[in-house]
Scaffold this active site. Sequence first.
Site, mmCIF file in Angstrom:
data_model
loop_
_atom_site.group_PDB
_atom_site.id
_atom_site.type_symbol
_atom_site.label_atom_id
_atom_site.label_comp_id
_atom_site.label_asym_id
_atom_site.label_seq_id
_atom_site.Cartn_x
_atom_site.Cartn_y
_atom_site.Cartn_z
ATOM 1 N N HIS A 88 1.030 -1.246 0.079
ATOM 2 C CA HIS A 88 -0.006 0.095 -0.037
ATOM 3 C C HIS A 88 0.745 1.382 -0.073
ATOM 4 O O HIS A 88 0.580 2.211 -0.821
ATOM 5 C CB HIS A 88 -0.871 -0.076 1.409
ATOM 6 C CG HIS A 88 -1.745 1.088 1.369
ATOM 7 N ND1 HIS A 88 -3.221 1.136 1.395
ATOM 8 C CD2 HIS A 88 -1.466 2.647 1.625
ATOM 9 C CE1 HIS A 88 -3.632 2.398 1.761
ATOM 10 N NE2 HIS A 88 -2.655 3.140 1.680
ATOM 11 N N GLU A 89 1.958 1.236 0.631
ATOM 12 C CA GLU A 89 2.694 2.363 0.892
ATOM 13 C C GLU A 89 3.710 2.651 -0.139
ATOM 14 O O GLU A 89 3.921 3.593 -0.619
ATOM 15 C CB GLU A 89 3.610 2.458 2.269
ATOM 16 C CG GLU A 89 2.696 2.353 3.589
ATOM 17 C CD GLU A 89 1.623 3.491 3.616
ATOM 18 O OE1 GLU A 89 2.039 4.559 3.076
ATOM 19 O OE2 GLU A 89 0.717 3.132 4.514
ATOM 20 N N HIS A 92 1.935 4.411 -3.199
ATOM 21 C CA HIS A 92 2.025 6.011 -2.926
ATOM 22 C C HIS A 92 3.171 6.442 -3.473
ATOM 23 O O HIS A 92 3.133 7.344 -4.392
ATOM 24 C CB HIS A 92 2.043 6.265 -1.407
ATOM 25 C CG HIS A 92 0.701 6.332 -0.923
ATOM 26 N ND1 HIS A 92 -0.368 7.077 -1.563
ATOM 27 C CD2 HIS A 92 0.241 5.619 0.077
ATOM 28 C CE1 HIS A 92 -1.429 6.602 -0.665
ATOM 29 N NE2 HIS A 92 -1.205 5.942 0.109
HETATM 30 ZN ZN LIG Z 1 -2.551 5.299 1.404
#
Ligand SMILES: [Zn+2]
Length: 188
Positions: A88-89, A92
């Site tokens: 998830h990170e 980004h």
């Molecule tokens: Zn996020």
Amino acid sequence: MPLFEQLDLSLPTGPSLVVLGRDFALEAKAREMLQQLDATELARAIHVEWNARLFSAAGRADFRRKLVSLNPRLREHDALEIDRTLRHELAHLLAQFRAGRRRVPPHGTEWRKACRDLGIGDESRCHTLPFPIQRRTRRFLYRCPRCGKDFPRVHRIKRAIACLECCRKFNRGKFYRRAQLRLVEPEP
Ligand SMILES: [Zn+2]
Ligand SMILES: [Zn+2]
């Protein structure tokens, strides 16, 4: 005379020692995933760390520092949860990397595309930790002034206590005043 006590970092629900700082294994894994997606420059620069200052967030991504920070409390969950948060990170960072100078919105189209590429196409949740553990934490954060290591605690420490590693390293295992933990959060 301050007591010397071996630090036990176990949290009330967590069984294990909380290891803080860089995680080279996760870093290698992140690097490999990014390389496979031809994000070579990002792969080269990526850092992954455990950071106890994340109180309720599972993770955080800092594009400027190419840094993914993970909450040590994720270890109370299974490896899958750690893996998913890492991806998830990374998504980004990948989304921002691909966009170049243009700023991308945090959970927009670019991020979703990056999630798919990183194998979590169904990702929808945000950064909060899964279930109960996020609530109970008004924890205290102590730091060793000698090595800078963080020591999250559930309760306030009433006695003088020092970082074991530094006591071993600099004072043959005896209480070392310069490694006496200081309260950093909440601010004293
Ligand atoms: Zn996020
Ligand atoms: Zn220390």
